[in-house]
Design an enzyme around this catalytic site. Structure first.
Site, short mmCIF file in Angstrom:
data_model
loop_
_atom_site.label_atom_id
_atom_site.label_comp_id
_atom_site.label_asym_id
_atom_site.label_seq_id
_atom_site.Cartn_x
_atom_site.Cartn_y
_atom_site.Cartn_z
N CYS A 170 33.76 89.30 47.42
CA CYS A 170 34.80 89.79 48.34
C CYS A 170 34.21 90.70 49.42
O CYS A 170 34.60 90.63 50.58
CB CYS A 170 35.87 90.60 47.59
SG CYS A 170 36.34 89.94 45.99
N ASP A 171 33.29 91.58 49.04
CA ASP A 171 32.89 92.67 49.95
C ASP A 171 31.44 92.62 50.42
O ASP A 171 31.05 93.44 51.26
CB ASP A 171 33.13 94.03 49.24
CG ASP A 171 34.59 94.22 48.88
OD1 ASP A 171 35.44 93.73 49.63
OD2 ASP A 171 34.87 94.84 47.84
N CYS A 193 33.40 93.65 43.49
CA CYS A 193 33.39 92.21 43.79
C CYS A 193 32.45 91.92 44.96
O CYS A 193 32.81 92.14 46.13
CB CYS A 193 34.81 91.75 44.10
SG CYS A 193 34.91 90.03 44.59
#
Ligand code: NAP
Length: 304
Positions: free
Chosen positions: A134-135, A131
């Site tokens: 997200c990261d 992701c």
């Protein structure tokens, strides 16, 4: 007792919730995590009609969620463990209780497919990610690798250049599956380079990712290249772990439906990515959710 219970609060489940609750039916959505599904962790969605400048995935899904709440859809944040589908009352066993409903719409979606190479599990969360939204920010000023040749790999690879110094997209063929507009944009991005006809054989590292071992499929040569992170975008697999074999599924585990999104069990419908469908987009999931809710409503009317 619910009229309609929906498993999954992605675009398909939320749309089914909006239609069902707005139709005056007692509607519940069971969701394990945050509403929005995979779409909520997509940085920008550019092909959902109505948003000519694109819209953030989180923002769009948040609107779907609020709209479902407006009409009185109930949300149950629990994990579905098992379905008991025989008989007129459908039972959904969660980690906390057993819920009962006259109809069921399974819209549990799909999750990223892992590469299945040595090192992937060990370094998950320590350089391996599925992701970018997200990261991605953890990789500011770093070199990252993206694996895959579909829209997700190409688009999320572009997103990662906001943070990373360089992004290398590794794809097993010389042709991409992604749309032309996404490929053109990535090819014009000076921070992106491509390694084609190449597969990742192993993730290398000590405590965290330090690189990957790759094989060139044309020459058979094996090489190690350095990287701080690896983002895997090689497609998805269905979230079907709670199915017990009563429902007909494809070889890959996607639920088989007819054109009305009915499964082989009366009163049980499937919608969105978990279904055997030729296209997995927010727009198609929305269509599925609407149709499944309307068909479930017709089924309920015939019961009375
Ligand atoms: P996809 O379109 O199925 O593409 C998967 C890619 O991974 C393909 O290029 C495939 O290679 C490659 N691949 C599969 N198994 C592999 C393996 N074991 N090793 C190496 N490579 C492997 O999946 P997706 O990109 O996740 O897209 C899924 C759906 O979401 C599509 O409908 C897409 O249009 C939509 N979508 C996603 C985003 C996003 O997430 N940002 C954006 C727009 C649209 P081959 O080509 O050789 O088969």
């Amino acid at each position: 007792m619910y009229d309609i219970l929906i498993i999954g609060a992605g675009p398909a489940g939320l749309t089914a919730g909006i239609y069902a609750a707005r139709g005056g039916l007692k509607t519940g959505i069971i969701e394990l995590a945050m509403p929005g599904g995979q779409a909520a962790s997509t940085e920008k969605i550019e092909n959902y009609p109505g948003f000519p400048d694109g819209i953030g995935g989180f923002e769009l899904m948040n609107s779907f969620h609020r709209q479902a709440l407006t009409y009185g859809t109930e949300f149950i944040f629990e994990e579905v463990k098992e379905l008991l589908l025989q008989g007129p009352i459908k039972k959904v066993v969660t980690d906390n209780q057993t819920l009962e409903s006259k109809t069921l719409i399974i819209a549990a979606g799909s999750k990223p497919r892992p590469l299945g190479v040595p090192g992937e599990e060990i370094f998950h969360g320590r350089g391996i990610s599925y992701c970018a939204t997200c990261d991605g920010a953890f990789f500011r000023g770093k070199n990252v690798i993206v694996v895959g040749g579909g829209d997700a790999a190409i688009e999320e690879g572009g997103y990662l250049t906001k943070f990373a110094d360089h992004v290398t997209i590794i794809h097993r063929r010389s042709e991409f599956r992604a749309s032309k507009i996404a490929i053109d944009r990535a090819q014009a991005n000076p921070k992106i380079s491509f390694l084609l006809n190449t597969v990742v054989k192993e993730i290398l590292g000590i405590d965290k990712v330090l690189g990957v071992k790759i094989e060139n499929l044309e020459t058979g040569s094996i090489e190690e290249i350095k990287a701080d992170g690896v983002f895997v975008y090689i497609g998805t697999r269905p979230n079907n772990q709670f199915l017990s074999g009563e429902l007909n599924v494809t070889e890959s585990g996607y639920i088989i439906t007819d054109n009305y999104l009915r499964t082989n069990i009366a009163g049980v419908f499937a919608a969105g990515d978990i279904r055997n469908t030729p296209l997995r987009q927010v727009a198609t999931a929305v269509g599925d959710g609407a149709l499944a809710a309307v068909e479930a409503e017709k089924y309920l009317a015939e019961l009375d």
